[in-house]
Design a protein around this motif. Structure first.
Motif, PDB file in Angstrom:
ATOM      1  N   LYS A  27       8.277 -15.853   0.023  1.00  0.00           N
ATOM      2  CA  LYS A  27       6.759 -16.129   0.158  1.00  0.00           C
ATOM      3  C   LYS A  27       6.760 -17.566   0.422  1.00  0.00           C
ATOM      4  N   ASN A  28       5.694 -17.552   1.396  1.00  0.00           N
ATOM      5  CA  ASN A  28       5.148 -19.015   1.835  1.00  0.00           C
ATOM      6  C   ASN A  28       4.561 -19.567   0.525  1.00  0.00           C
ATOM      7  N   PRO A  29       5.164 -20.746   0.296  1.00  0.00           N
ATOM      8  CA  PRO A  29       4.644 -21.341  -0.855  1.00  0.00           C
ATOM      9  C   PRO A  29       3.285 -21.905  -0.779  1.00  0.00           C
ATOM     10  N   GLN A  30       2.672 -22.334   0.719  1.00  0.00           N
ATOM     11  CA  GLN A  30       1.575 -22.810   0.689  1.00  0.00           C
ATOM     12  C   GLN A  30       0.480 -21.944   0.736  1.00  0.00           C
ATOM     13  N   THR A  31       0.693 -20.540   1.179  1.00  0.00           N
ATOM     14  CA  THR A  31      -0.395 -19.522   1.644  1.00  0.00           C
ATOM     15  C   THR A  31      -0.133 -18.184   0.721  1.00  0.00           C
ATOM     16  N   GLY A  32       0.885 -18.352   0.179  1.00  0.00           N
ATOM     17  CA  GLY A  32       1.361 -16.902  -0.693  1.00  0.00           C
ATOM     18  C   GLY A  32       1.568 -15.670  -0.020  1.00  0.00           C
ATOM     19  N   VAL A  33       1.579 -15.849   1.368  1.00  0.00           N
ATOM     20  CA  VAL A  33       2.028 -14.678   2.136  1.00  0.00           C
ATOM     21  C   VAL A  33       3.547 -14.573   2.164  1.00  0.00           C
ATOM     22  N   ASP A  34       3.768 -13.153   2.094  1.00  0.00           N
ATOM     23  CA  ASP A  34       4.948 -12.774   2.004  1.00  0.00           C
ATOM     24  C   ASP A  34       5.619 -12.832   3.711  1.00  0.00           C
ATOM     25  N   LEU A  35       6.626 -13.529   3.957  1.00  0.00           N
ATOM     26  CA  LEU A  35       7.092 -13.480   5.217  1.00  0.00           C
ATOM     27  C   LEU A  35       8.646 -13.091   5.421  1.00  0.00           C
ATOM     28  N   GLU A  36       9.053 -12.617   6.667  1.00  0.00           N
ATOM     29  CA  GLU A  36      10.439 -12.109   6.669  1.00  0.00           C
ATOM     30  C   GLU A  36      11.029 -13.251   7.709  1.00  0.00           C
ATOM     31  N   LEU A  37      12.150 -13.798   7.318  1.00  0.00           N
ATOM     32  CA  LEU A  37      12.848 -14.897   8.195  1.00  0.00           C
ATOM     33  C   LEU A  37      13.647 -14.027   9.234  1.00  0.00           C
ATOM     34  N   PRO A  38      13.862 -14.935  10.098  1.00  0.00           N
ATOM     35  CA  PRO A  38      14.636 -14.279  11.524  1.00  0.00           C
ATOM     36  C   PRO A  38      15.640 -13.790  11.145  1.00  0.00           C
ATOM     37  N   GLY A  39      16.228 -12.777  11.613  1.00  0.00           N
ATOM     38  CA  GLY A  39      17.661 -11.951  11.312  1.00  0.00           C
ATOM     39  C   GLY A  39      18.680 -12.682  12.015  1.00  0.00           C
ATOM     40  N   ARG A  40      19.732 -11.869  12.233  1.00  0.00           N
ATOM     41  CA  ARG A  40      21.005 -12.253  13.057  1.00  0.00           C
ATOM     42  C   ARG A  40      21.427 -10.935  13.622  1.00  0.00           C
ATOM     43  N   LYS A  41      22.084 -11.277  15.247  1.00  0.00           N
ATOM     44  CA  LYS A  41      22.499 -10.293  15.801  1.00  0.00           C
ATOM     45  C   LYS A  41      23.970 -10.060  15.124  1.00  0.00           C
ATOM     46  N   ILE A  42      24.320  -8.771  14.787  1.00  0.00           N
ATOM     47  CA  ILE A  42      25.620  -8.447  14.359  1.00  0.00           C
ATOM     48  C   ILE A  42      26.462  -7.344  15.144  1.00  0.00           C
TER      49      ILE A  42
END
Length: 82
Positions: A27-42
């Protein structure tokens, strides 16, 4: 392994695809919007052949040509164009 998607999505035998593990949900602490961080290639997949009579039933048979897939549920994985 089998994936959803086929001719209607532009897949062809011989295509290579990247498998990514999804990033953490935060959750973005400034906006409260849920985010998905970048993933990684496996892993990397090669499309072997396609099946299905219409776009809703299309799929592709693939093989792993690089990396590895984790044991267990696969819902945190995403297949992307390379």
């Amino acid at each position: 392994m089998f994936i959803a998607g086929g001719k209607s999505q532009g897949l062809r035998a011989g295509d290579t695809l990247a498998v990514h593990q999804r990033g953490a949900a935060v959750k973005n602490p400034q906006t409260g919007v849920d985010l998905e961080l970048p993933g990684r290639k496996i892993a990397t997949l090669e499309v072997l052949d396609l099946f299905g009579a219409d776009p809703l039933q299309e799929g592709a048979r693939c093989r792993i040509v690089g990396g590895a897939l984790p044991e267990g549920p696969l819902e945190r994985l995403v297949v992307k164009e390379r």
